[in-house]
Design a protein around this motif. Structure first.
Motif, mmCIF file in Angstrom:
data_model
loop_
_atom_site.group_PDB
_atom_site.id
_atom_site.type_symbol
_atom_site.label_atom_id
_atom_site.label_comp_id
_atom_site.label_asym_id
_atom_site.label_seq_id
_atom_site.Cartn_x
_atom_site.Cartn_y
_atom_site.Cartn_z
ATOM 1 N N VAL A 678 1.110 -1.047 -0.261
ATOM 2 C CA VAL A 678 0.017 -0.086 -0.031
ATOM 3 C C VAL A 678 0.748 1.114 -0.288
ATOM 4 O O VAL A 678 0.572 2.145 -0.593
ATOM 5 C CB VAL A 678 -0.752 -0.534 1.123
ATOM 6 C CG1 VAL A 678 -1.580 1.378 1.401
ATOM 7 C CG2 VAL A 678 -2.633 -0.827 0.869
ATOM 8 N N ALA A 679 2.178 1.487 0.733
ATOM 9 C CA ALA A 679 3.227 2.802 0.634
ATOM 10 C C ALA A 679 3.157 2.289 -0.548
ATOM 11 O O ALA A 679 3.751 3.513 -0.952
ATOM 12 C CB ALA A 679 4.239 1.947 1.769
ATOM 13 N N ASP A 680 4.084 0.773 -1.470
ATOM 14 C CA ASP A 680 4.042 2.013 -2.604
ATOM 15 C C ASP A 680 3.218 2.473 -3.910
ATOM 16 O O ASP A 680 3.960 3.123 -4.489
ATOM 17 C CB ASP A 680 4.150 0.048 -3.175
ATOM 18 C CG ASP A 680 5.974 -0.528 -2.968
ATOM 19 O OD1 ASP A 680 6.701 -0.292 -1.680
ATOM 20 O OD2 ASP A 680 5.754 -1.606 -2.921
ATOM 21 N N THR A 681 2.011 1.615 -3.411
ATOM 22 C CA THR A 681 1.257 2.686 -4.106
ATOM 23 C C THR A 681 0.753 4.224 -3.697
ATOM 24 O O THR A 681 0.475 5.289 -4.453
ATOM 25 C CB THR A 681 0.053 2.264 -4.254
ATOM 26 O OG1 THR A 681 -0.670 2.420 -2.551
ATOM 27 C CG2 THR A 681 -0.228 0.628 -4.093
ATOM 28 N N ARG A 682 1.100 4.578 -2.478
ATOM 29 C CA ARG A 682 1.054 6.172 -2.256
ATOM 30 C C ARG A 682 2.560 6.856 -2.594
ATOM 31 O O ARG A 682 2.425 8.077 -1.872
ATOM 32 C CB ARG A 682 0.449 5.916 -0.966
ATOM 33 C CG ARG A 682 -0.909 5.404 -0.188
ATOM 34 C CD ARG A 682 -1.878 6.101 -1.206
ATOM 35 N NE ARG A 682 -2.210 7.027 -0.113
ATOM 36 C CZ ARG A 682 -2.172 6.601 1.141
ATOM 37 N NH1 ARG A 682 -2.672 5.936 1.516
ATOM 38 N NH2 ARG A 682 -2.348 8.203 1.795
ATOM 39 N N GLN A 683 3.127 6.469 -3.332
ATOM 40 C CA GLN A 683 4.747 7.021 -2.998
ATOM 41 C C GLN A 683 4.369 8.086 -4.096
ATOM 42 O O GLN A 683 5.922 8.456 -4.304
ATOM 43 C CB GLN A 683 5.297 6.037 -4.003
ATOM 44 C CG GLN A 683 6.145 5.040 -2.731
ATOM 45 C CD GLN A 683 6.771 5.419 -1.692
ATOM 46 O OE1 GLN A 683 7.086 6.654 -1.220
ATOM 47 N NE2 GLN A 683 7.343 4.120 -0.590
ATOM 48 N N GLY A 684 3.412 8.678 -4.759
ATOM 49 C CA GLY A 684 3.347 9.715 -5.893
ATOM 50 C C GLY A 684 4.228 9.629 -6.394
ATOM 51 O O GLY A 684 4.224 10.037 -8.039
ATOM 52 N N LYS A 685 4.260 8.090 -6.932
ATOM 53 C CA LYS A 685 4.965 7.485 -8.422
ATOM 54 C C LYS A 685 3.648 7.516 -9.628
ATOM 55 O O LYS A 685 2.271 7.574 -9.413
ATOM 56 C CB LYS A 685 5.266 6.245 -8.971
ATOM 57 C CG LYS A 685 7.030 5.853 -7.473
ATOM 58 C CD LYS A 685 6.736 4.273 -8.141
ATOM 59 C CE LYS A 685 7.777 3.721 -6.983
ATOM 60 N NZ LYS A 685 7.235 2.488 -6.794
ATOM 61 N N LYS A 686 4.006 8.059 -10.662
ATOM 62 C CA LYS A 686 3.191 8.698 -11.856
ATOM 63 C C LYS A 686 2.184 7.076 -12.136
ATOM 64 O O LYS A 686 1.362 6.715 -11.992
ATOM 65 C CB LYS A 686 3.650 8.659 -13.116
ATOM 66 C CG LYS A 686 4.125 10.619 -13.327
ATOM 67 C CD LYS A 686 2.585 10.845 -14.322
ATOM 68 C CE LYS A 686 2.480 12.482 -14.085
ATOM 69 N NZ LYS A 686 1.744 12.969 -14.827
ATOM 70 N N ARG A 687 3.593 6.016 -12.423
ATOM 71 C CA ARG A 687 2.735 4.073 -12.606
ATOM 72 C C ARG A 687 2.800 3.658 -11.618
ATOM 73 O O ARG A 687 3.781 3.531 -11.468
ATOM 74 C CB ARG A 687 2.860 4.138 -13.297
ATOM 75 C CG ARG A 687 2.311 4.759 -14.894
ATOM 76 C CD ARG A 687 2.700 4.305 -16.480
ATOM 77 N NE ARG A 687 2.581 4.897 -17.471
ATOM 78 C CZ ARG A 687 0.834 4.738 -18.086
ATOM 79 N NH1 ARG A 687 1.035 3.690 -17.756
ATOM 80 N NH2 ARG A 687 0.581 5.159 -19.702
ATOM 81 N N VAL A 688 2.235 3.292 -11.355
ATOM 82 C CA VAL A 688 1.817 1.939 -10.708
ATOM 83 C C VAL A 688 2.032 0.723 -10.885
ATOM 84 O O VAL A 688 0.639 0.011 -11.856
ATOM 85 C CB VAL A 688 0.809 2.289 -8.464
ATOM 86 C CG1 VAL A 688 1.397 0.392 -7.832
ATOM 87 C CG2 VAL A 688 1.539 3.230 -8.441
ATOM 88 N N PRO A 689 2.933 -0.062 -10.897
ATOM 89 C CA PRO A 689 3.186 -1.642 -11.718
ATOM 90 C C PRO A 689 1.719 -2.274 -11.376
ATOM 91 O O PRO A 689 1.327 -2.465 -9.996
ATOM 92 C CB PRO A 689 4.157 -2.030 -11.345
ATOM 93 C CG PRO A 689 4.720 -1.375 -10.667
ATOM 94 C CD PRO A 689 4.232 0.058 -10.545
#
Lengths: 786, 107
Positions: A678-689
């Motif tokens: 969940v933290a990965d999805t919230r890192q502010g990256k443009k695209r989450v794999p």
């Protein structure tokens, strides 16, 4: 109809046919009959032979045939017939050995006195085991007083008479229920006496009261030939459960089942129903059929009790059965039909049957008001369950109607208020609670609910007066004490916002912050300082310092100051000054105080509305502390709370670090892996794999199987929020944002959590005060945080 | 199949205090340390009819499908009987048993 004659069994026909045979053939035939134990035919043969010739051999054979016949009659308990034949034999053969058979017949005929006398004459000629058996029988007969037997009937030196006093005394003490004396008395009965089995049986019964297993093992020692066997078997049967009895019965051969039933004390009339029950599959319909087929075996009361319990399980067939039953009044039939509908899952029908039940009630009968109210409450519960015809209006209607019949039912008032809050409006709920307070002015849960409702409506004065009333009844109600402080602080803020400085100061001064909870300790002084600062009075600052000191926790005291500065809407410069002080305290601390940190976590998860939003802002000043928190030794539950709080406060870097550390520490707990993703999805990256979502999906599926439903629901909610602001979603769908086509959801199935409705950046709604963190009740980590 | 009223040996129109008194009486008769199963049965019965509301709810909504054994239990008076034998009962039973025993006796 004329009876068909059986020529073969007619003695006259037999005699006629025997008369034509020569003597040697008759003798051979007679001996054959004797061998085949066909004594009646043997007697006929030998009698016929005697008419032709008389010899000692034939007379002896005839004597044997008679004795055989007597024994076979005795074995069939045809005592009278056997006695007649015995007299014939005794007259014809005076030296014949008929003593034992005579004794048996006397006992069978219940002529015990004569039997005892005969035994006195022949006892010494008997085998020892025969003698022991007979003496045991005489002893039992004497004890039971059967046939008027008395000890004087026996010779003084006979064991029956000699040990009789010991046996009698053992019986007396046993039935006086004195365990110790009973055991002593039993020991007085010698093992080799005729009362040995009595001793075994009473010992078994003595143990039976305290230790059934031991008692049963002793009772099982009594032999089948013993006169006490039946009493012992009955005691053993009482130790058995009805289940055990039915199992025994099912395992017993058909011809012995009747005997087993008799042993258990079953009435012969009841045998067919017991037999049917032993073969029953236990389904409602088959039980109903057994009872209706054998209704005469039960008393009316038993039958009604059973049908009351069986018919509700007969589902739709109950109506037909009840229609035929004369045992129930119509009101009772409606009750049972309602229960049957409930069991069948037909809640709407159930509600209607309950309506019929109430329709048949005497509504004016005040004695039945409680019952009517209870049925109405039950209907409300059923209506809630029915997903097809569910109607909040009807539920609330039923609840309120039930209160008309039972206004003293506090739980229903609370339920109705809570239901109105959830499905109607806060004002409807408030009105219900007002009525409840009027009806039950001394009921603490009602007063607490009303107090909270007032607090939510910012009716602080009313809330305070209710709180005071509660404290009069329950002076140590900590939640109310806390609420009172919270209410005064809130009221102070409200007055300050209206620039009613004096009133605000007065209200804050009256806030009793001697409460245990750290979140309120010293806070009124901080607030007072804020009010003074808002008026441009610098003397507010010493108040704030004093408040922080009173709080006792440097970090939390400063955090509360920063929070209040925001709540009082102090100028930005002031807010920044307090934030700076907070950061200084954070930097000066060598290590993070575990308990302080956990309190902060708890506040993040329990604060509501504006306070929560402001606290979130304050926490952004403490990013270092939150990042360091990852290395603290959290327990599993604490770790889950910390992750939740970090996500709530949008401290994503800290969440990444903490969840990774916890995942390492608790590799078995999938929850930490989920938090990490969940933290990965919230890192502010443009695209989450996409594979990240796939993994979350799989993990949540596994967690559902482990019954971690609350956690899964919480994460679904978190990801729902994320998706709303995710650029990933926008890039994935090039379609019009307003397109709500359901097919999209089907194509991009994300497992247990669907892709939520996608909003364009222009549609992003501004952050709203969060009503409450999702996930039910929080785990309270502190004694003082109630 | 035995109702809680029968278990506690109390009338169906008994009040709270009578039900409690009957329960305590039964607990004294069947203390949990000596009769754990009986005590459980008694406790469950008490919980079902403890208060007026409980008794009303029991009357209105309670139904439990009896097992064949429970129905048989109603008929098996001797099995259901829990009290120890009295002297008179014992002698009466012994008398009947001995007569039956002698009726088929062959020495």
């Amino acid at each position: 109809m004329a009876k068909k004659k059986n020529k073969g069994r007619d003695p006259r026909h037999k005699v006629a046919s025997l008369g034509v045979l020569p003597a040697h053939e008759l003798l051979a035939k007679g001996k054959l009959f004797l061998q085949q134990e066909k004594y009646q035919d043997a007697i006929l043969c030998f009698k016929q032979l005697l008419k032709q010739q008389e010899s000692p051999e034939i007379l002896q054979a005839l004597e044997q045939a008679y004795l055989g016949r007597i024994r076979s009659l005795a074995a069939k308990s045809m005592t009278k017939e056997a006695m007649v034949l015995l007299e014939i034999v005794a007259a014809r053969w005076p030296n014949a050995d008929v003593l034992l058979i005579r004794l048996s017949l006397l006992l069978q005929a219940g002529r015990f006195g004569e039997a005892v006398k005969l035994y006195g004459q022949c006892g010494q000629h008997m085998a020892s085991d025969q003698r022991q058996r007979l003496e045991a029988l005489f002893g039992a007969l004497l004890l039971a007083g059967v046939g008027g037997l008395r000890p004087e009937n026996f010779p003084e030196d006979s064991p029956v008479a000699r040990y009789y006093p010991a046996a009698l005394s053992a019986m007396d003490t046993f039935f006086a229920r004195d365990e110790l004396l009973g055991q002593e008395a039993l020991q007085q009965i010698p093992f080799r006496s005729p009362y040995r089995d009595l001793r075994t049986m009473l010992t078994g019964l003595l143990h039976f009261q305290s230790d059934k297993d031991l008692g049963c093992s002793v009772l099982r020692k009594i032999d089948k030939d013993s006169p006490y066997f039946r009493v012992a078997a009955r005691c053993l049967a009482t130790a058995d459960t009805p289940e055990g009895f039915l199992q025994n019965l099912a395992a017993t051969p058909k011809n012995e089942q009747y005997q087993l039933c008799a042993q258990y004390g079953v009435n012969p009339v009841q045998f067919p129903v017991i037999e049917a029950l032993s073969g029953s599959d236990g389904r409602p319909l088959s039980l109903y059929k057994i009872i209706s087929r054998h209704e005469n075996c039960f008393t009316k009361g038993q039958r009604i009790t059973m049908l009351r319990n069986i018919l509700p399980f007969c589902k739709e067939q109950a109506q037909g059965f009840l229609g035929r039953s004369p045992d129930f009044a119509s009101i009772e039939k409606y009750r049972m039909l309602a229960l049957a509908a409930e069991k069948d899952g037909a809640t709407l029908s159930a509600v209607q049957f309950w309506d019929d039940y109430l329709g048949n009630s005497y509504w004016s009968d005040t004695l039945r008001y409680k019952e009517i109210a209870m049925v109405l409450r039950h209907q409300a519960k059923l209506t809630k369950k029915d997903e097809y015809t569910y109607s909040p209006v009807r539920v609330l209607e039923k609840l309120l109607k039930s209160l008309e019949y039972e206004p003293g039912h506090a739980e229903t008032w609370l339920e109705a208020a809570e239901y109105a809050q959830r499905h109607y409006s806060a004002s409807r709920s408030y009105a219900i609670l007002n009525d409840a307070v009027a009806e039950l002015p001394e009921n603490v849960p009602i007063l607490v609910a009303a107090m909270r409702a007032c607090g939510a409506r910012k009716a602080h004065k009313k809330a305070s007066s209710l709180a005071k009333r509660i404290l009069e009844i329950d002076p140590i109600n900590t939640s109310v004490l806390d609420f009172l402080v919270e209410s005064r602080l809130e009221h102070g803020r409200k007055l300050a916002s209206q620039k009613k400085w004096l009133l605000a100061e007065k209200e804050l001064q009256s806030a009793d912050t001697r409460v245990k909870a750290l979140r309120y300790r010293g806070r009124h002084r901080i607030c007072l300082g804020m009010v003074l600062l808002l008026q441009g009075k610098e003397e507010g600052l010493p108040h704030i310092v004093a408040g922080k000191e009173e709080n006792g926790s440097p970090l939390l005291g400063h955090a509360l100051t920063s929070l209040e500065a925001r709540l009082y809407k102090l100028p930005k410069g002031r807010q920044q000054e307090f934030d700076r002080q907070l950061r200084q305290v954070e930097d000066s601390a060598k290590a993070i105080d575990r308990s302080e940190f956990l309190r902060l976590v708890n506040w993040l998860l329990s604060f509501d509305g504006e306070q929560w939003l402001m606290l979130k802002e304050v926490c952004q000043c403490l990013t270092n502390s939150f990042a360091k928190a990852a290395i603290l030794p959290w327990s599993r539950d604490e770790g889950l709370l910390v992750c939740k709080a970090l996500e709530t406060a949008d401290l994503i870097a800290a969440l990444t670090k903490t969840s990774a550390a916890l995942q390492k520490k608790y590799p078995e707990d999938l929850e930490f892996r989920v938090w990490s993703l969940v933290a990965d999805t919230r890192q502010g990256k443009k695209r989450v794999p996409l594979k990240v979502y796939d993994e979350i999906d799989g993990l949540l599926y596994t967690l559902i199987q482990k019954n971690r439903i609350d956690f899964v629901e919480y994460i679904e909610d978190v990801l729902g929020k994320k998706s709303r602001r995710s650029s990933f979603s926008n890039s994935l769908f090039d379609d019009d944002d307003d397109d709500d086509d359901d097919d999209d959801d089907d194509i991009f199935d994300f497992g247990p959590f669907k892709i939520p409705k996608i909003l364009g950046s222009s549609e992003k709604s501004p952050p709203k005060p969060k009503s409450k963190p999702v996930g039910g009740k929080q785990l309270n980590l502190f004694d003082d945080e109630l | 199949m035995i109702t809680p009223y029968e278990t506690l040996e109390v009338a169906e129109d008994a009040g709270d205090s009578q039900v409690k008194k009957a329960y305590l009486g039964m607990v004294r008769r069947y203390p949990p340390e000596r009769f754990p199963d009986d005590f459980q049965r008694i406790y469950r019965a008490y919980e079902l009819i403890k208060t007026e509301d409980d008794r009303l709810a029991y009357r209105l909504f309670h139904c439990a499908l009896p097992t064949p054994a429970e129905i048989a239990g109603l008929l098996l008076q001797s099995v259901a009987k829990k009290d120890p034998l009295s002297r008179e009962e014992f002698l009466k039973q012994l008398d009947a048993d001995l007569r039956g025993f002698c009726a088929g006796l062959i020495i």
